[in-house]
Design a protein around this motif. Structure first.
Motif: not given
Length: 222
Positions: A85, A87-88, A90, A95
């Motif tokens: 979870e 997001e940094n 990414r 993915e």
């Protein structure tokens, strides 16, 4: 962090400054000191086998215990969820890579009898094994102080010895979770297996490793 190893500097800065401090919310056996130990050993195994993403290896190590303060018994699932979870991450991984890292964290725990689904899970699981008897004795004591705060010292020592036998004894569940040959680990296993066979010596080493004041302990227990 790792001499002679080329890694993404921006990712390293994020891991060191934003994620590592969260590990200090954990008990002494799973804090930032332990996580850095796992990071070093993870890199050792990764370099040994080659052909792996070193940024993924280090990220897995940094996150592998980050959920321990929330729920020790399910920390591998919580830690994996925290990584997924974030997001940094990414910015640095796609993915598929994030899923592999999440699975590696889910699979790293020694008491989980399943084989890790990827080489990354095998790396962090192997890196997470103790190689120092003194550190093991400190970790078991810290854990029991937190979760058995009213227990007498003799009970804590006995429970710690049982844990060491169950995990690192001849038929211990952690032995099969080492996927690379490691002299340090082999020497550790020989030492701890000899130690748990001698009750008095185990008690002496436990007290010494943890700097326990016997007089104060007895006063408290009485």
């Amino acid at each position: 962090m790792f001499m002679g190893v080329i890694m993404n500097e921006k990712l390293q800065k994020y891991l060191d400054e934003k994620v590592m401090p969260k590990n200090d919310l954990n008990d002494e056996g799973h804090n930032a000191f332990h996580v850095n130990y796992v990071r070093r050993r993870s890199m050792k195994f990764a370099i040994m086998i080659g052909n792996v993403n070193l940024d993924m290896v280090d990220t897995i190590a940094v996150y592998h215990d980050v959920g321990h303060s929330i729920d020790p018994k399910n920390h591998e699932k919580i830690s994996a969820k925290i990584l997924y979870e974030d997001e940094n991450l990414r910015e640095f991984f796609d993915e598929d890579e994030i899923i592999v890292m999440m699975e590696a964290i889910e699979d790293h725990r020694a008491s989980d009898g399943t084989i890790p689904r990827s080489i990354y899970g095998k790396i962090v699981s192997s890196a997470d094994r103790n190689t120092s008897v003194n550190e093991l004795l400190k970790r078991t004591y810290a854990y029991r102080l937190k979760h058995m705060p009213d227990a007498e010292l003799d009970l804590i020592i006995e429970d710690s010895k049982k844990h060491a036998i169950n995990k690192f004894g001849v038929n211990g569940y952690a032995i099969s979770k080492m996927y690379f040959f490691d002299d340090e680990y082999e020497n550790f296993l020989r030492e701890i297996q000899e130690l748990v066979s001698d009750n008095e010596e185990f008690k002496r080493r436990f007290i010494k490793a943890n700097n326990i004041d016997i007089i104060k302990s007895r006063i408290k227990e009485s």
